[in-house]
Design a protein around this motif. Structure first.
Motif, PDB file in Angstrom:
ATOM      1  N   LYS A 132       0.837  -1.200   0.000  1.00 23.63           N
ATOM      2  CA  LYS A 132       0.000   0.000   0.000  1.00 23.63           C
ATOM      3  C   LYS A 132       0.873   1.253   0.000  1.00 23.63           C
ATOM      4  CE  LYS A 132      -3.583   2.699   0.652  1.00 23.63           C
ATOM      5  NZ  LYS A 132      -4.435   3.053  -0.465  1.00 23.63           N
ATOM      6  N   VAL A 133       1.870   1.252   0.851  1.00 20.54           N
ATOM      7  CA  VAL A 133       2.733   2.426   0.990  1.00 20.54           C
ATOM      8  C   VAL A 133       3.374   2.794  -0.342  1.00 20.54           C
ATOM      9  CG1 VAL A 133       4.819   3.317   2.112  1.00 20.54           C
ATOM     10  CG2 VAL A 133       3.132   2.021   3.445  1.00 20.54           C
ATOM     11  N   TRP A 134       3.848   1.798  -1.079  1.00 23.87           N
ATOM     12  CA  TRP A 134       4.578   2.101  -2.310  1.00 23.87           C
ATOM     13  C   TRP A 134       3.681   2.287  -3.525  1.00 23.87           C
ATOM     14  CZ3 TRP A 134       8.833   4.261  -1.467  1.00 23.87           C
ATOM     15  CH2 TRP A 134       9.598   3.901  -0.366  1.00 23.87           C
ATOM     16  N   THR A 135       2.418   1.894  -3.449  1.00 23.59           N
ATOM     17  CA  THR A 135       1.545   2.106  -4.599  1.00 23.59           C
ATOM     18  C   THR A 135       0.717   3.373  -4.482  1.00 23.59           C
ATOM     19  OG1 THR A 135      -0.156   0.672  -3.648  1.00 23.59           O
ATOM     20  CG2 THR A 135       1.339  -0.331  -5.227  1.00 23.59           C
ATOM     21  N   ASP A 136       0.190   3.657  -3.302  1.00 23.36           N
ATOM     22  CA  ASP A 136      -0.710   4.799  -3.151  1.00 23.36           C
ATOM     23  C   ASP A 136      -0.174   5.895  -2.246  1.00 23.36           C
ATOM     24  OD1 ASP A 136      -2.785   3.804  -4.779  1.00 23.36           O
ATOM     25  OD2 ASP A 136      -3.435   2.500  -3.156  1.00 23.36           O
ATOM     26  N   CYS A 137       0.390   5.502  -1.123  1.00 24.39           N
ATOM     27  CA  CYS A 137       0.796   6.498  -0.134  1.00 24.39           C
ATOM     28  C   CYS A 137       1.852   7.461  -0.669  1.00 24.39           C
ATOM     29  CB  CYS A 137       1.290   5.813   1.137  1.00 24.39           C
ATOM     30  SG  CYS A 137       0.008   4.798   1.930  1.00 24.39           S
ATOM     31  N   VAL A 138       2.687   6.999  -1.585  1.00 22.75           N
ATOM     32  CA  VAL A 138       3.736   7.873  -2.129  1.00 22.75           C
ATOM     33  C   VAL A 138       3.142   9.069  -2.870  1.00 22.75           C
ATOM     34  CG1 VAL A 138       5.531   6.109  -2.273  1.00 22.75           C
ATOM     35  CG2 VAL A 138       4.006   6.456  -4.211  1.00 22.75           C
ATOM     36  N   ASN A 139       1.902   8.951  -3.347  1.00 21.57           N
ATOM     37  CA  ASN A 139       1.263  10.040  -4.081  1.00 21.57           C
ATOM     38  C   ASN A 139       0.239  10.814  -3.258  1.00 21.57           C
ATOM     39  OD1 ASN A 139       2.582   9.334  -6.554  1.00 21.57           O
ATOM     40  ND2 ASN A 139       1.195   7.596  -6.681  1.00 21.57           N
ATOM     41  N   CYS A 140       0.067  10.456  -2.006  1.00 17.78           N
ATOM     42  CA  CYS A 140      -0.953  11.074  -1.163  1.00 17.78           C
ATOM     43  C   CYS A 140      -0.439  12.362  -0.534  1.00 17.78           C
ATOM     44  CB  CYS A 140      -1.375  10.092  -0.064  1.00 17.78           C
ATOM     45  SG  CYS A 140      -2.644  10.748   1.029  1.00 17.78           S
ATOM     46  N   PRO A 141      -1.264  13.411  -0.517  1.00 18.09           N
ATOM     47  CA  PRO A 141      -0.842  14.664   0.123  1.00 18.09           C
ATOM     48  C   PRO A 141      -0.593  14.523   1.625  1.00 18.09           C
ATOM     49  CG  PRO A 141      -3.131  14.817  -0.647  1.00 18.09           C
ATOM     50  CD  PRO A 141      -2.578  13.510  -1.128  1.00 18.09           C
ATOM     51  N   LYS A 142      -1.151  13.488   2.244  1.00 21.48           N
ATOM     52  CA  LYS A 142      -0.960  13.271   3.687  1.00 21.48           C
ATOM     53  C   LYS A 142       0.177  12.280   3.969  1.00 21.48           C
ATOM     54  CE  LYS A 142      -5.777  13.990   5.037  1.00 21.48           C
ATOM     55  NZ  LYS A 142      -6.897  13.378   5.774  1.00 21.48           N
ATOM     56  N   GLN A 143       0.984  11.990   2.971  1.00 24.38           N
ATOM     57  CA  GLN A 143       2.006  10.941   3.073  1.00 24.38           C
ATOM     58  C   GLN A 143       2.851  11.052   4.336  1.00 24.38           C
ATOM     59  OE1 GLN A 143       4.926  11.083  -0.018  1.00 24.38           O
ATOM     60  NE2 GLN A 143       6.028   9.313   0.722  1.00 24.38           N
ATOM     61  N   HIS A 144       3.303  12.249   4.674  1.00 23.82           N
ATOM     62  CA  HIS A 144       4.215  12.401   5.808  1.00 23.82           C
ATOM     63  C   HIS A 144       3.493  12.710   7.115  1.00 23.82           C
ATOM     64  CE1 HIS A 144       7.559  11.914   3.133  1.00 23.82           C
ATOM     65  NE2 HIS A 144       7.105  12.882   2.352  1.00 23.82           N
ATOM     66  N   ALA A 145       2.178  12.829   7.051  1.00 21.78           N
ATOM     67  CA  ALA A 145       1.399  13.095   8.257  1.00 21.78           C
ATOM     68  C   ALA A 145       0.073  12.321   8.184  1.00 21.78           C
ATOM     69  CB  ALA A 145       1.148  14.583   8.400  1.00 21.78           C
ATOM     70  N   CYS A 146       0.156  11.068   7.817  1.00 17.83           N
ATOM     71  CA  CYS A 146      -1.050  10.252   7.644  1.00 17.83           C
ATOM     72  C   CYS A 146      -1.725  10.038   8.996  1.00 17.83           C
ATOM     73  CB  CYS A 146      -0.695   8.902   7.019  1.00 17.83           C
ATOM     74  SG  CYS A 146      -2.158   7.859   6.766  1.00 17.83           S
ATOM     75  N   ASP A 147      -3.011  10.340   9.028  1.00 18.63           N
ATOM     76  CA  ASP A 147      -3.763  10.166  10.265  1.00 18.63           C
ATOM     77  C   ASP A 147      -4.799   9.046  10.159  1.00 18.63           C
ATOM     78  OD1 ASP A 147      -5.312  11.581   8.471  1.00 18.63           O
ATOM     79  OD2 ASP A 147      -5.970  13.094   9.912  1.00 18.63           O
ATOM     80  N   GLU A 148      -4.749   8.272   9.073  1.00 16.38           N
ATOM     81  CA  GLU A 148      -5.666   7.157   8.936  1.00 16.38           C
ATOM     82  C   GLU A 148      -5.132   5.966   9.734  1.00 16.38           C
ATOM     83  OE1 GLU A 148      -8.091   7.122   4.952  1.00 16.38           O
ATOM     84  OE2 GLU A 148      -5.943   7.105   4.509  1.00 16.38           O
ATOM     85  N   ILE A 149      -6.054   5.113  10.136  1.00 14.33           N
ATOM     86  CA  ILE A 149      -5.731   3.925  10.913  1.00 14.33           C
ATOM     87  C   ILE A 149      -5.843   2.704  10.000  1.00 14.33           C
ATOM     88  CG2 ILE A 149      -6.361   2.539  12.943  1.00 14.33           C
ATOM     89  CD1 ILE A 149      -5.491   5.444  13.607  1.00 14.33           C
ATOM     90  N   ALA A 150      -4.860   1.816  10.083  1.00 12.75           N
ATOM     91  CA  ALA A 150      -4.889   0.597   9.284  1.00 12.75           C
ATOM     92  C   ALA A 150      -5.639  -0.493  10.053  1.00 12.75           C
ATOM     93  CB  ALA A 150      -3.470   0.124   8.971  1.00 12.75           C
ATOM     94  N   VAL A 151      -6.476  -1.224   9.309  1.00 12.92           N
ATOM     95  CA  VAL A 151      -7.202  -2.366   9.867  1.00 12.92           C
ATOM     96  C   VAL A 151      -7.036  -3.549   8.931  1.00 12.92           C
ATOM     97  CG1 VAL A 151      -8.883  -0.990  11.167  1.00 12.92           C
ATOM     98  CG2 VAL A 151      -9.376  -1.635   8.801  1.00 12.92           C
ATOM     99  N   ILE A 152      -7.157  -4.745   9.494  1.00 18.19           N
ATOM    100  CA  ILE A 152      -7.036  -5.958   8.683  1.00 18.19           C
ATOM    101  C   ILE A 152      -8.045  -6.994   9.156  1.00 18.19           C
ATOM    102  CG2 ILE A 152      -5.286  -7.082  10.137  1.00 18.19           C
ATOM    103  CD1 ILE A 152      -3.960  -7.971   7.415  1.00 18.19           C
ATOM    104  N   ARG A 153      -8.462  -7.815   8.213  1.00 19.71           N
ATOM    105  CA  ARG A 153      -9.304  -8.978   8.532  1.00 19.71           C
ATOM    106  C   ARG A 153      -8.733 -10.167   7.771  1.00 19.71           C
ATOM    107  NH1 ARG A 153     -15.832  -9.944   8.474  1.00 19.71           N
ATOM    108  NH2 ARG A 153     -15.679 -12.201   8.422  1.00 19.71           N
ATOM    109  N   TYR A 154      -8.578 -11.255   8.492  1.00 17.32           N
ATOM    110  CA  TYR A 154      -8.126 -12.507   7.874  1.00 17.32           C
ATOM    111  C   TYR A 154      -9.356 -13.358   7.595  1.00 17.32           C
ATOM    112  CZ  TYR A 154      -3.587 -10.996   9.571  1.00 17.32           C
ATOM    113  OH  TYR A 154      -2.454 -10.280   9.796  1.00 17.32           O
ATOM    114  N   ILE A 155      -9.435 -13.905   6.389  1.00  6.98           N
ATOM    115  CA  ILE A 155     -10.606 -14.732   6.039  1.00  6.98           C
ATOM    116  C   ILE A 155     -10.159 -16.121   5.618  1.00  6.98           C
ATOM    117  CG2 ILE A 155     -12.165 -12.871   5.467  1.00  6.98           C
ATOM    118  CD1 ILE A 155     -11.431 -13.253   2.524  1.00  6.98           C
TER     119      ILE A 155
END
Length: 155
Positions: A132-155
C-alpha cells in the motif's frame, strides 16, 4: 412507512457519474482520495454499489495489493442513509469477492475504526503493508502526516 432494504450489486459503467459524485463528496472533506471519472470507468469492475429502489446509496471497491492481500477502498454511504447497515452490507459483499478470489487478507485505511472492528477487522500498524505504501501512499498529500488507521481482517 416501509423502509426498503439496500441491495448490493456489481457496479456498471452507467454508474460512474453517481460513483464520482459520492466519492467526490468525501474527497472534498479530505476523508477519501478523489477518483476521476476515467479512473472509475477503468476500475468499474472492482466496485460494488448499494441501491435502494434503484437509487445508489453507497459504494466500495476491492483493490488487489499483492498475491494474498486486497484493500477496501472508496467505501462511502450517501447522506441520509448512514447508520442503516449499508456499509456493513458492502463490506460483506467485498469480503465475499476476496474469498472467491482466494485472497486471505483484507485491509483498509480508515477514520472509522469502530465500524471496521464491528465488521471483524483489527487495528494494525500500517507499515506492515509496504504494498500500500509504495503504490498509493507515495502520491498522497498526507504521506508524511497520515492520520488514517490501518485495519485488517483474515478470512
Amino acid at each position: 412507512m416501509l423502509v426498503q432494504e439496500a441491495v448490493c450489486r456489481a457496479a456498471k459503467p452507467e454508474d460512474v457519474d453517481t460513483l464520482f459524485e459520492l466519492i467526490q463528496g468525501y474527497a472534498e472533506k479530505g476523508i477519501m482520495l478523489p477518483r476521476s471519472k476515467d479512473v472509475l470507468l477503468r476500475q468499474i469492475g472492482t466496485f460494488v454499489i448499494a441501491e435502494i429502489a434503484g437509487a445508489v446509496v453507497g459504494c466500495g471497491s476491492l483493490t488487489r495489493l499483492g498475491q494474498d492481500l486486497v484493500e477496501i477502498r472508496s467505501l462511502g454511504i450517501s447522506e441520509g442513509h448512514k447508520g442503516a447497515g449499508i456499509g456493513s452490507k458492502l463490506v460483506a459483499k467485498l469480503i465475499e469477492q476476496a474469498q472467491a478470489q482466494g485472497i486471505p487478507k483484507i485491509m483498509a485505511l480508515t477514520y472509522e475504526v469502530r465500524f471496521f472492528e464491528r465488521n471483524g477487522f483489527s487495528v494494525v500498524n500500517k507499515e506492515i503493508f509496504p504494498e500500500k505504501v509504495w503504490t498509493d501512499c507515495v502520491n498522497c498529500p498526507k504521506q508524511h502526516a497520515c492520520d488514517e488507521i490501518a485495519v485488517i481482517r483474515y478470512i
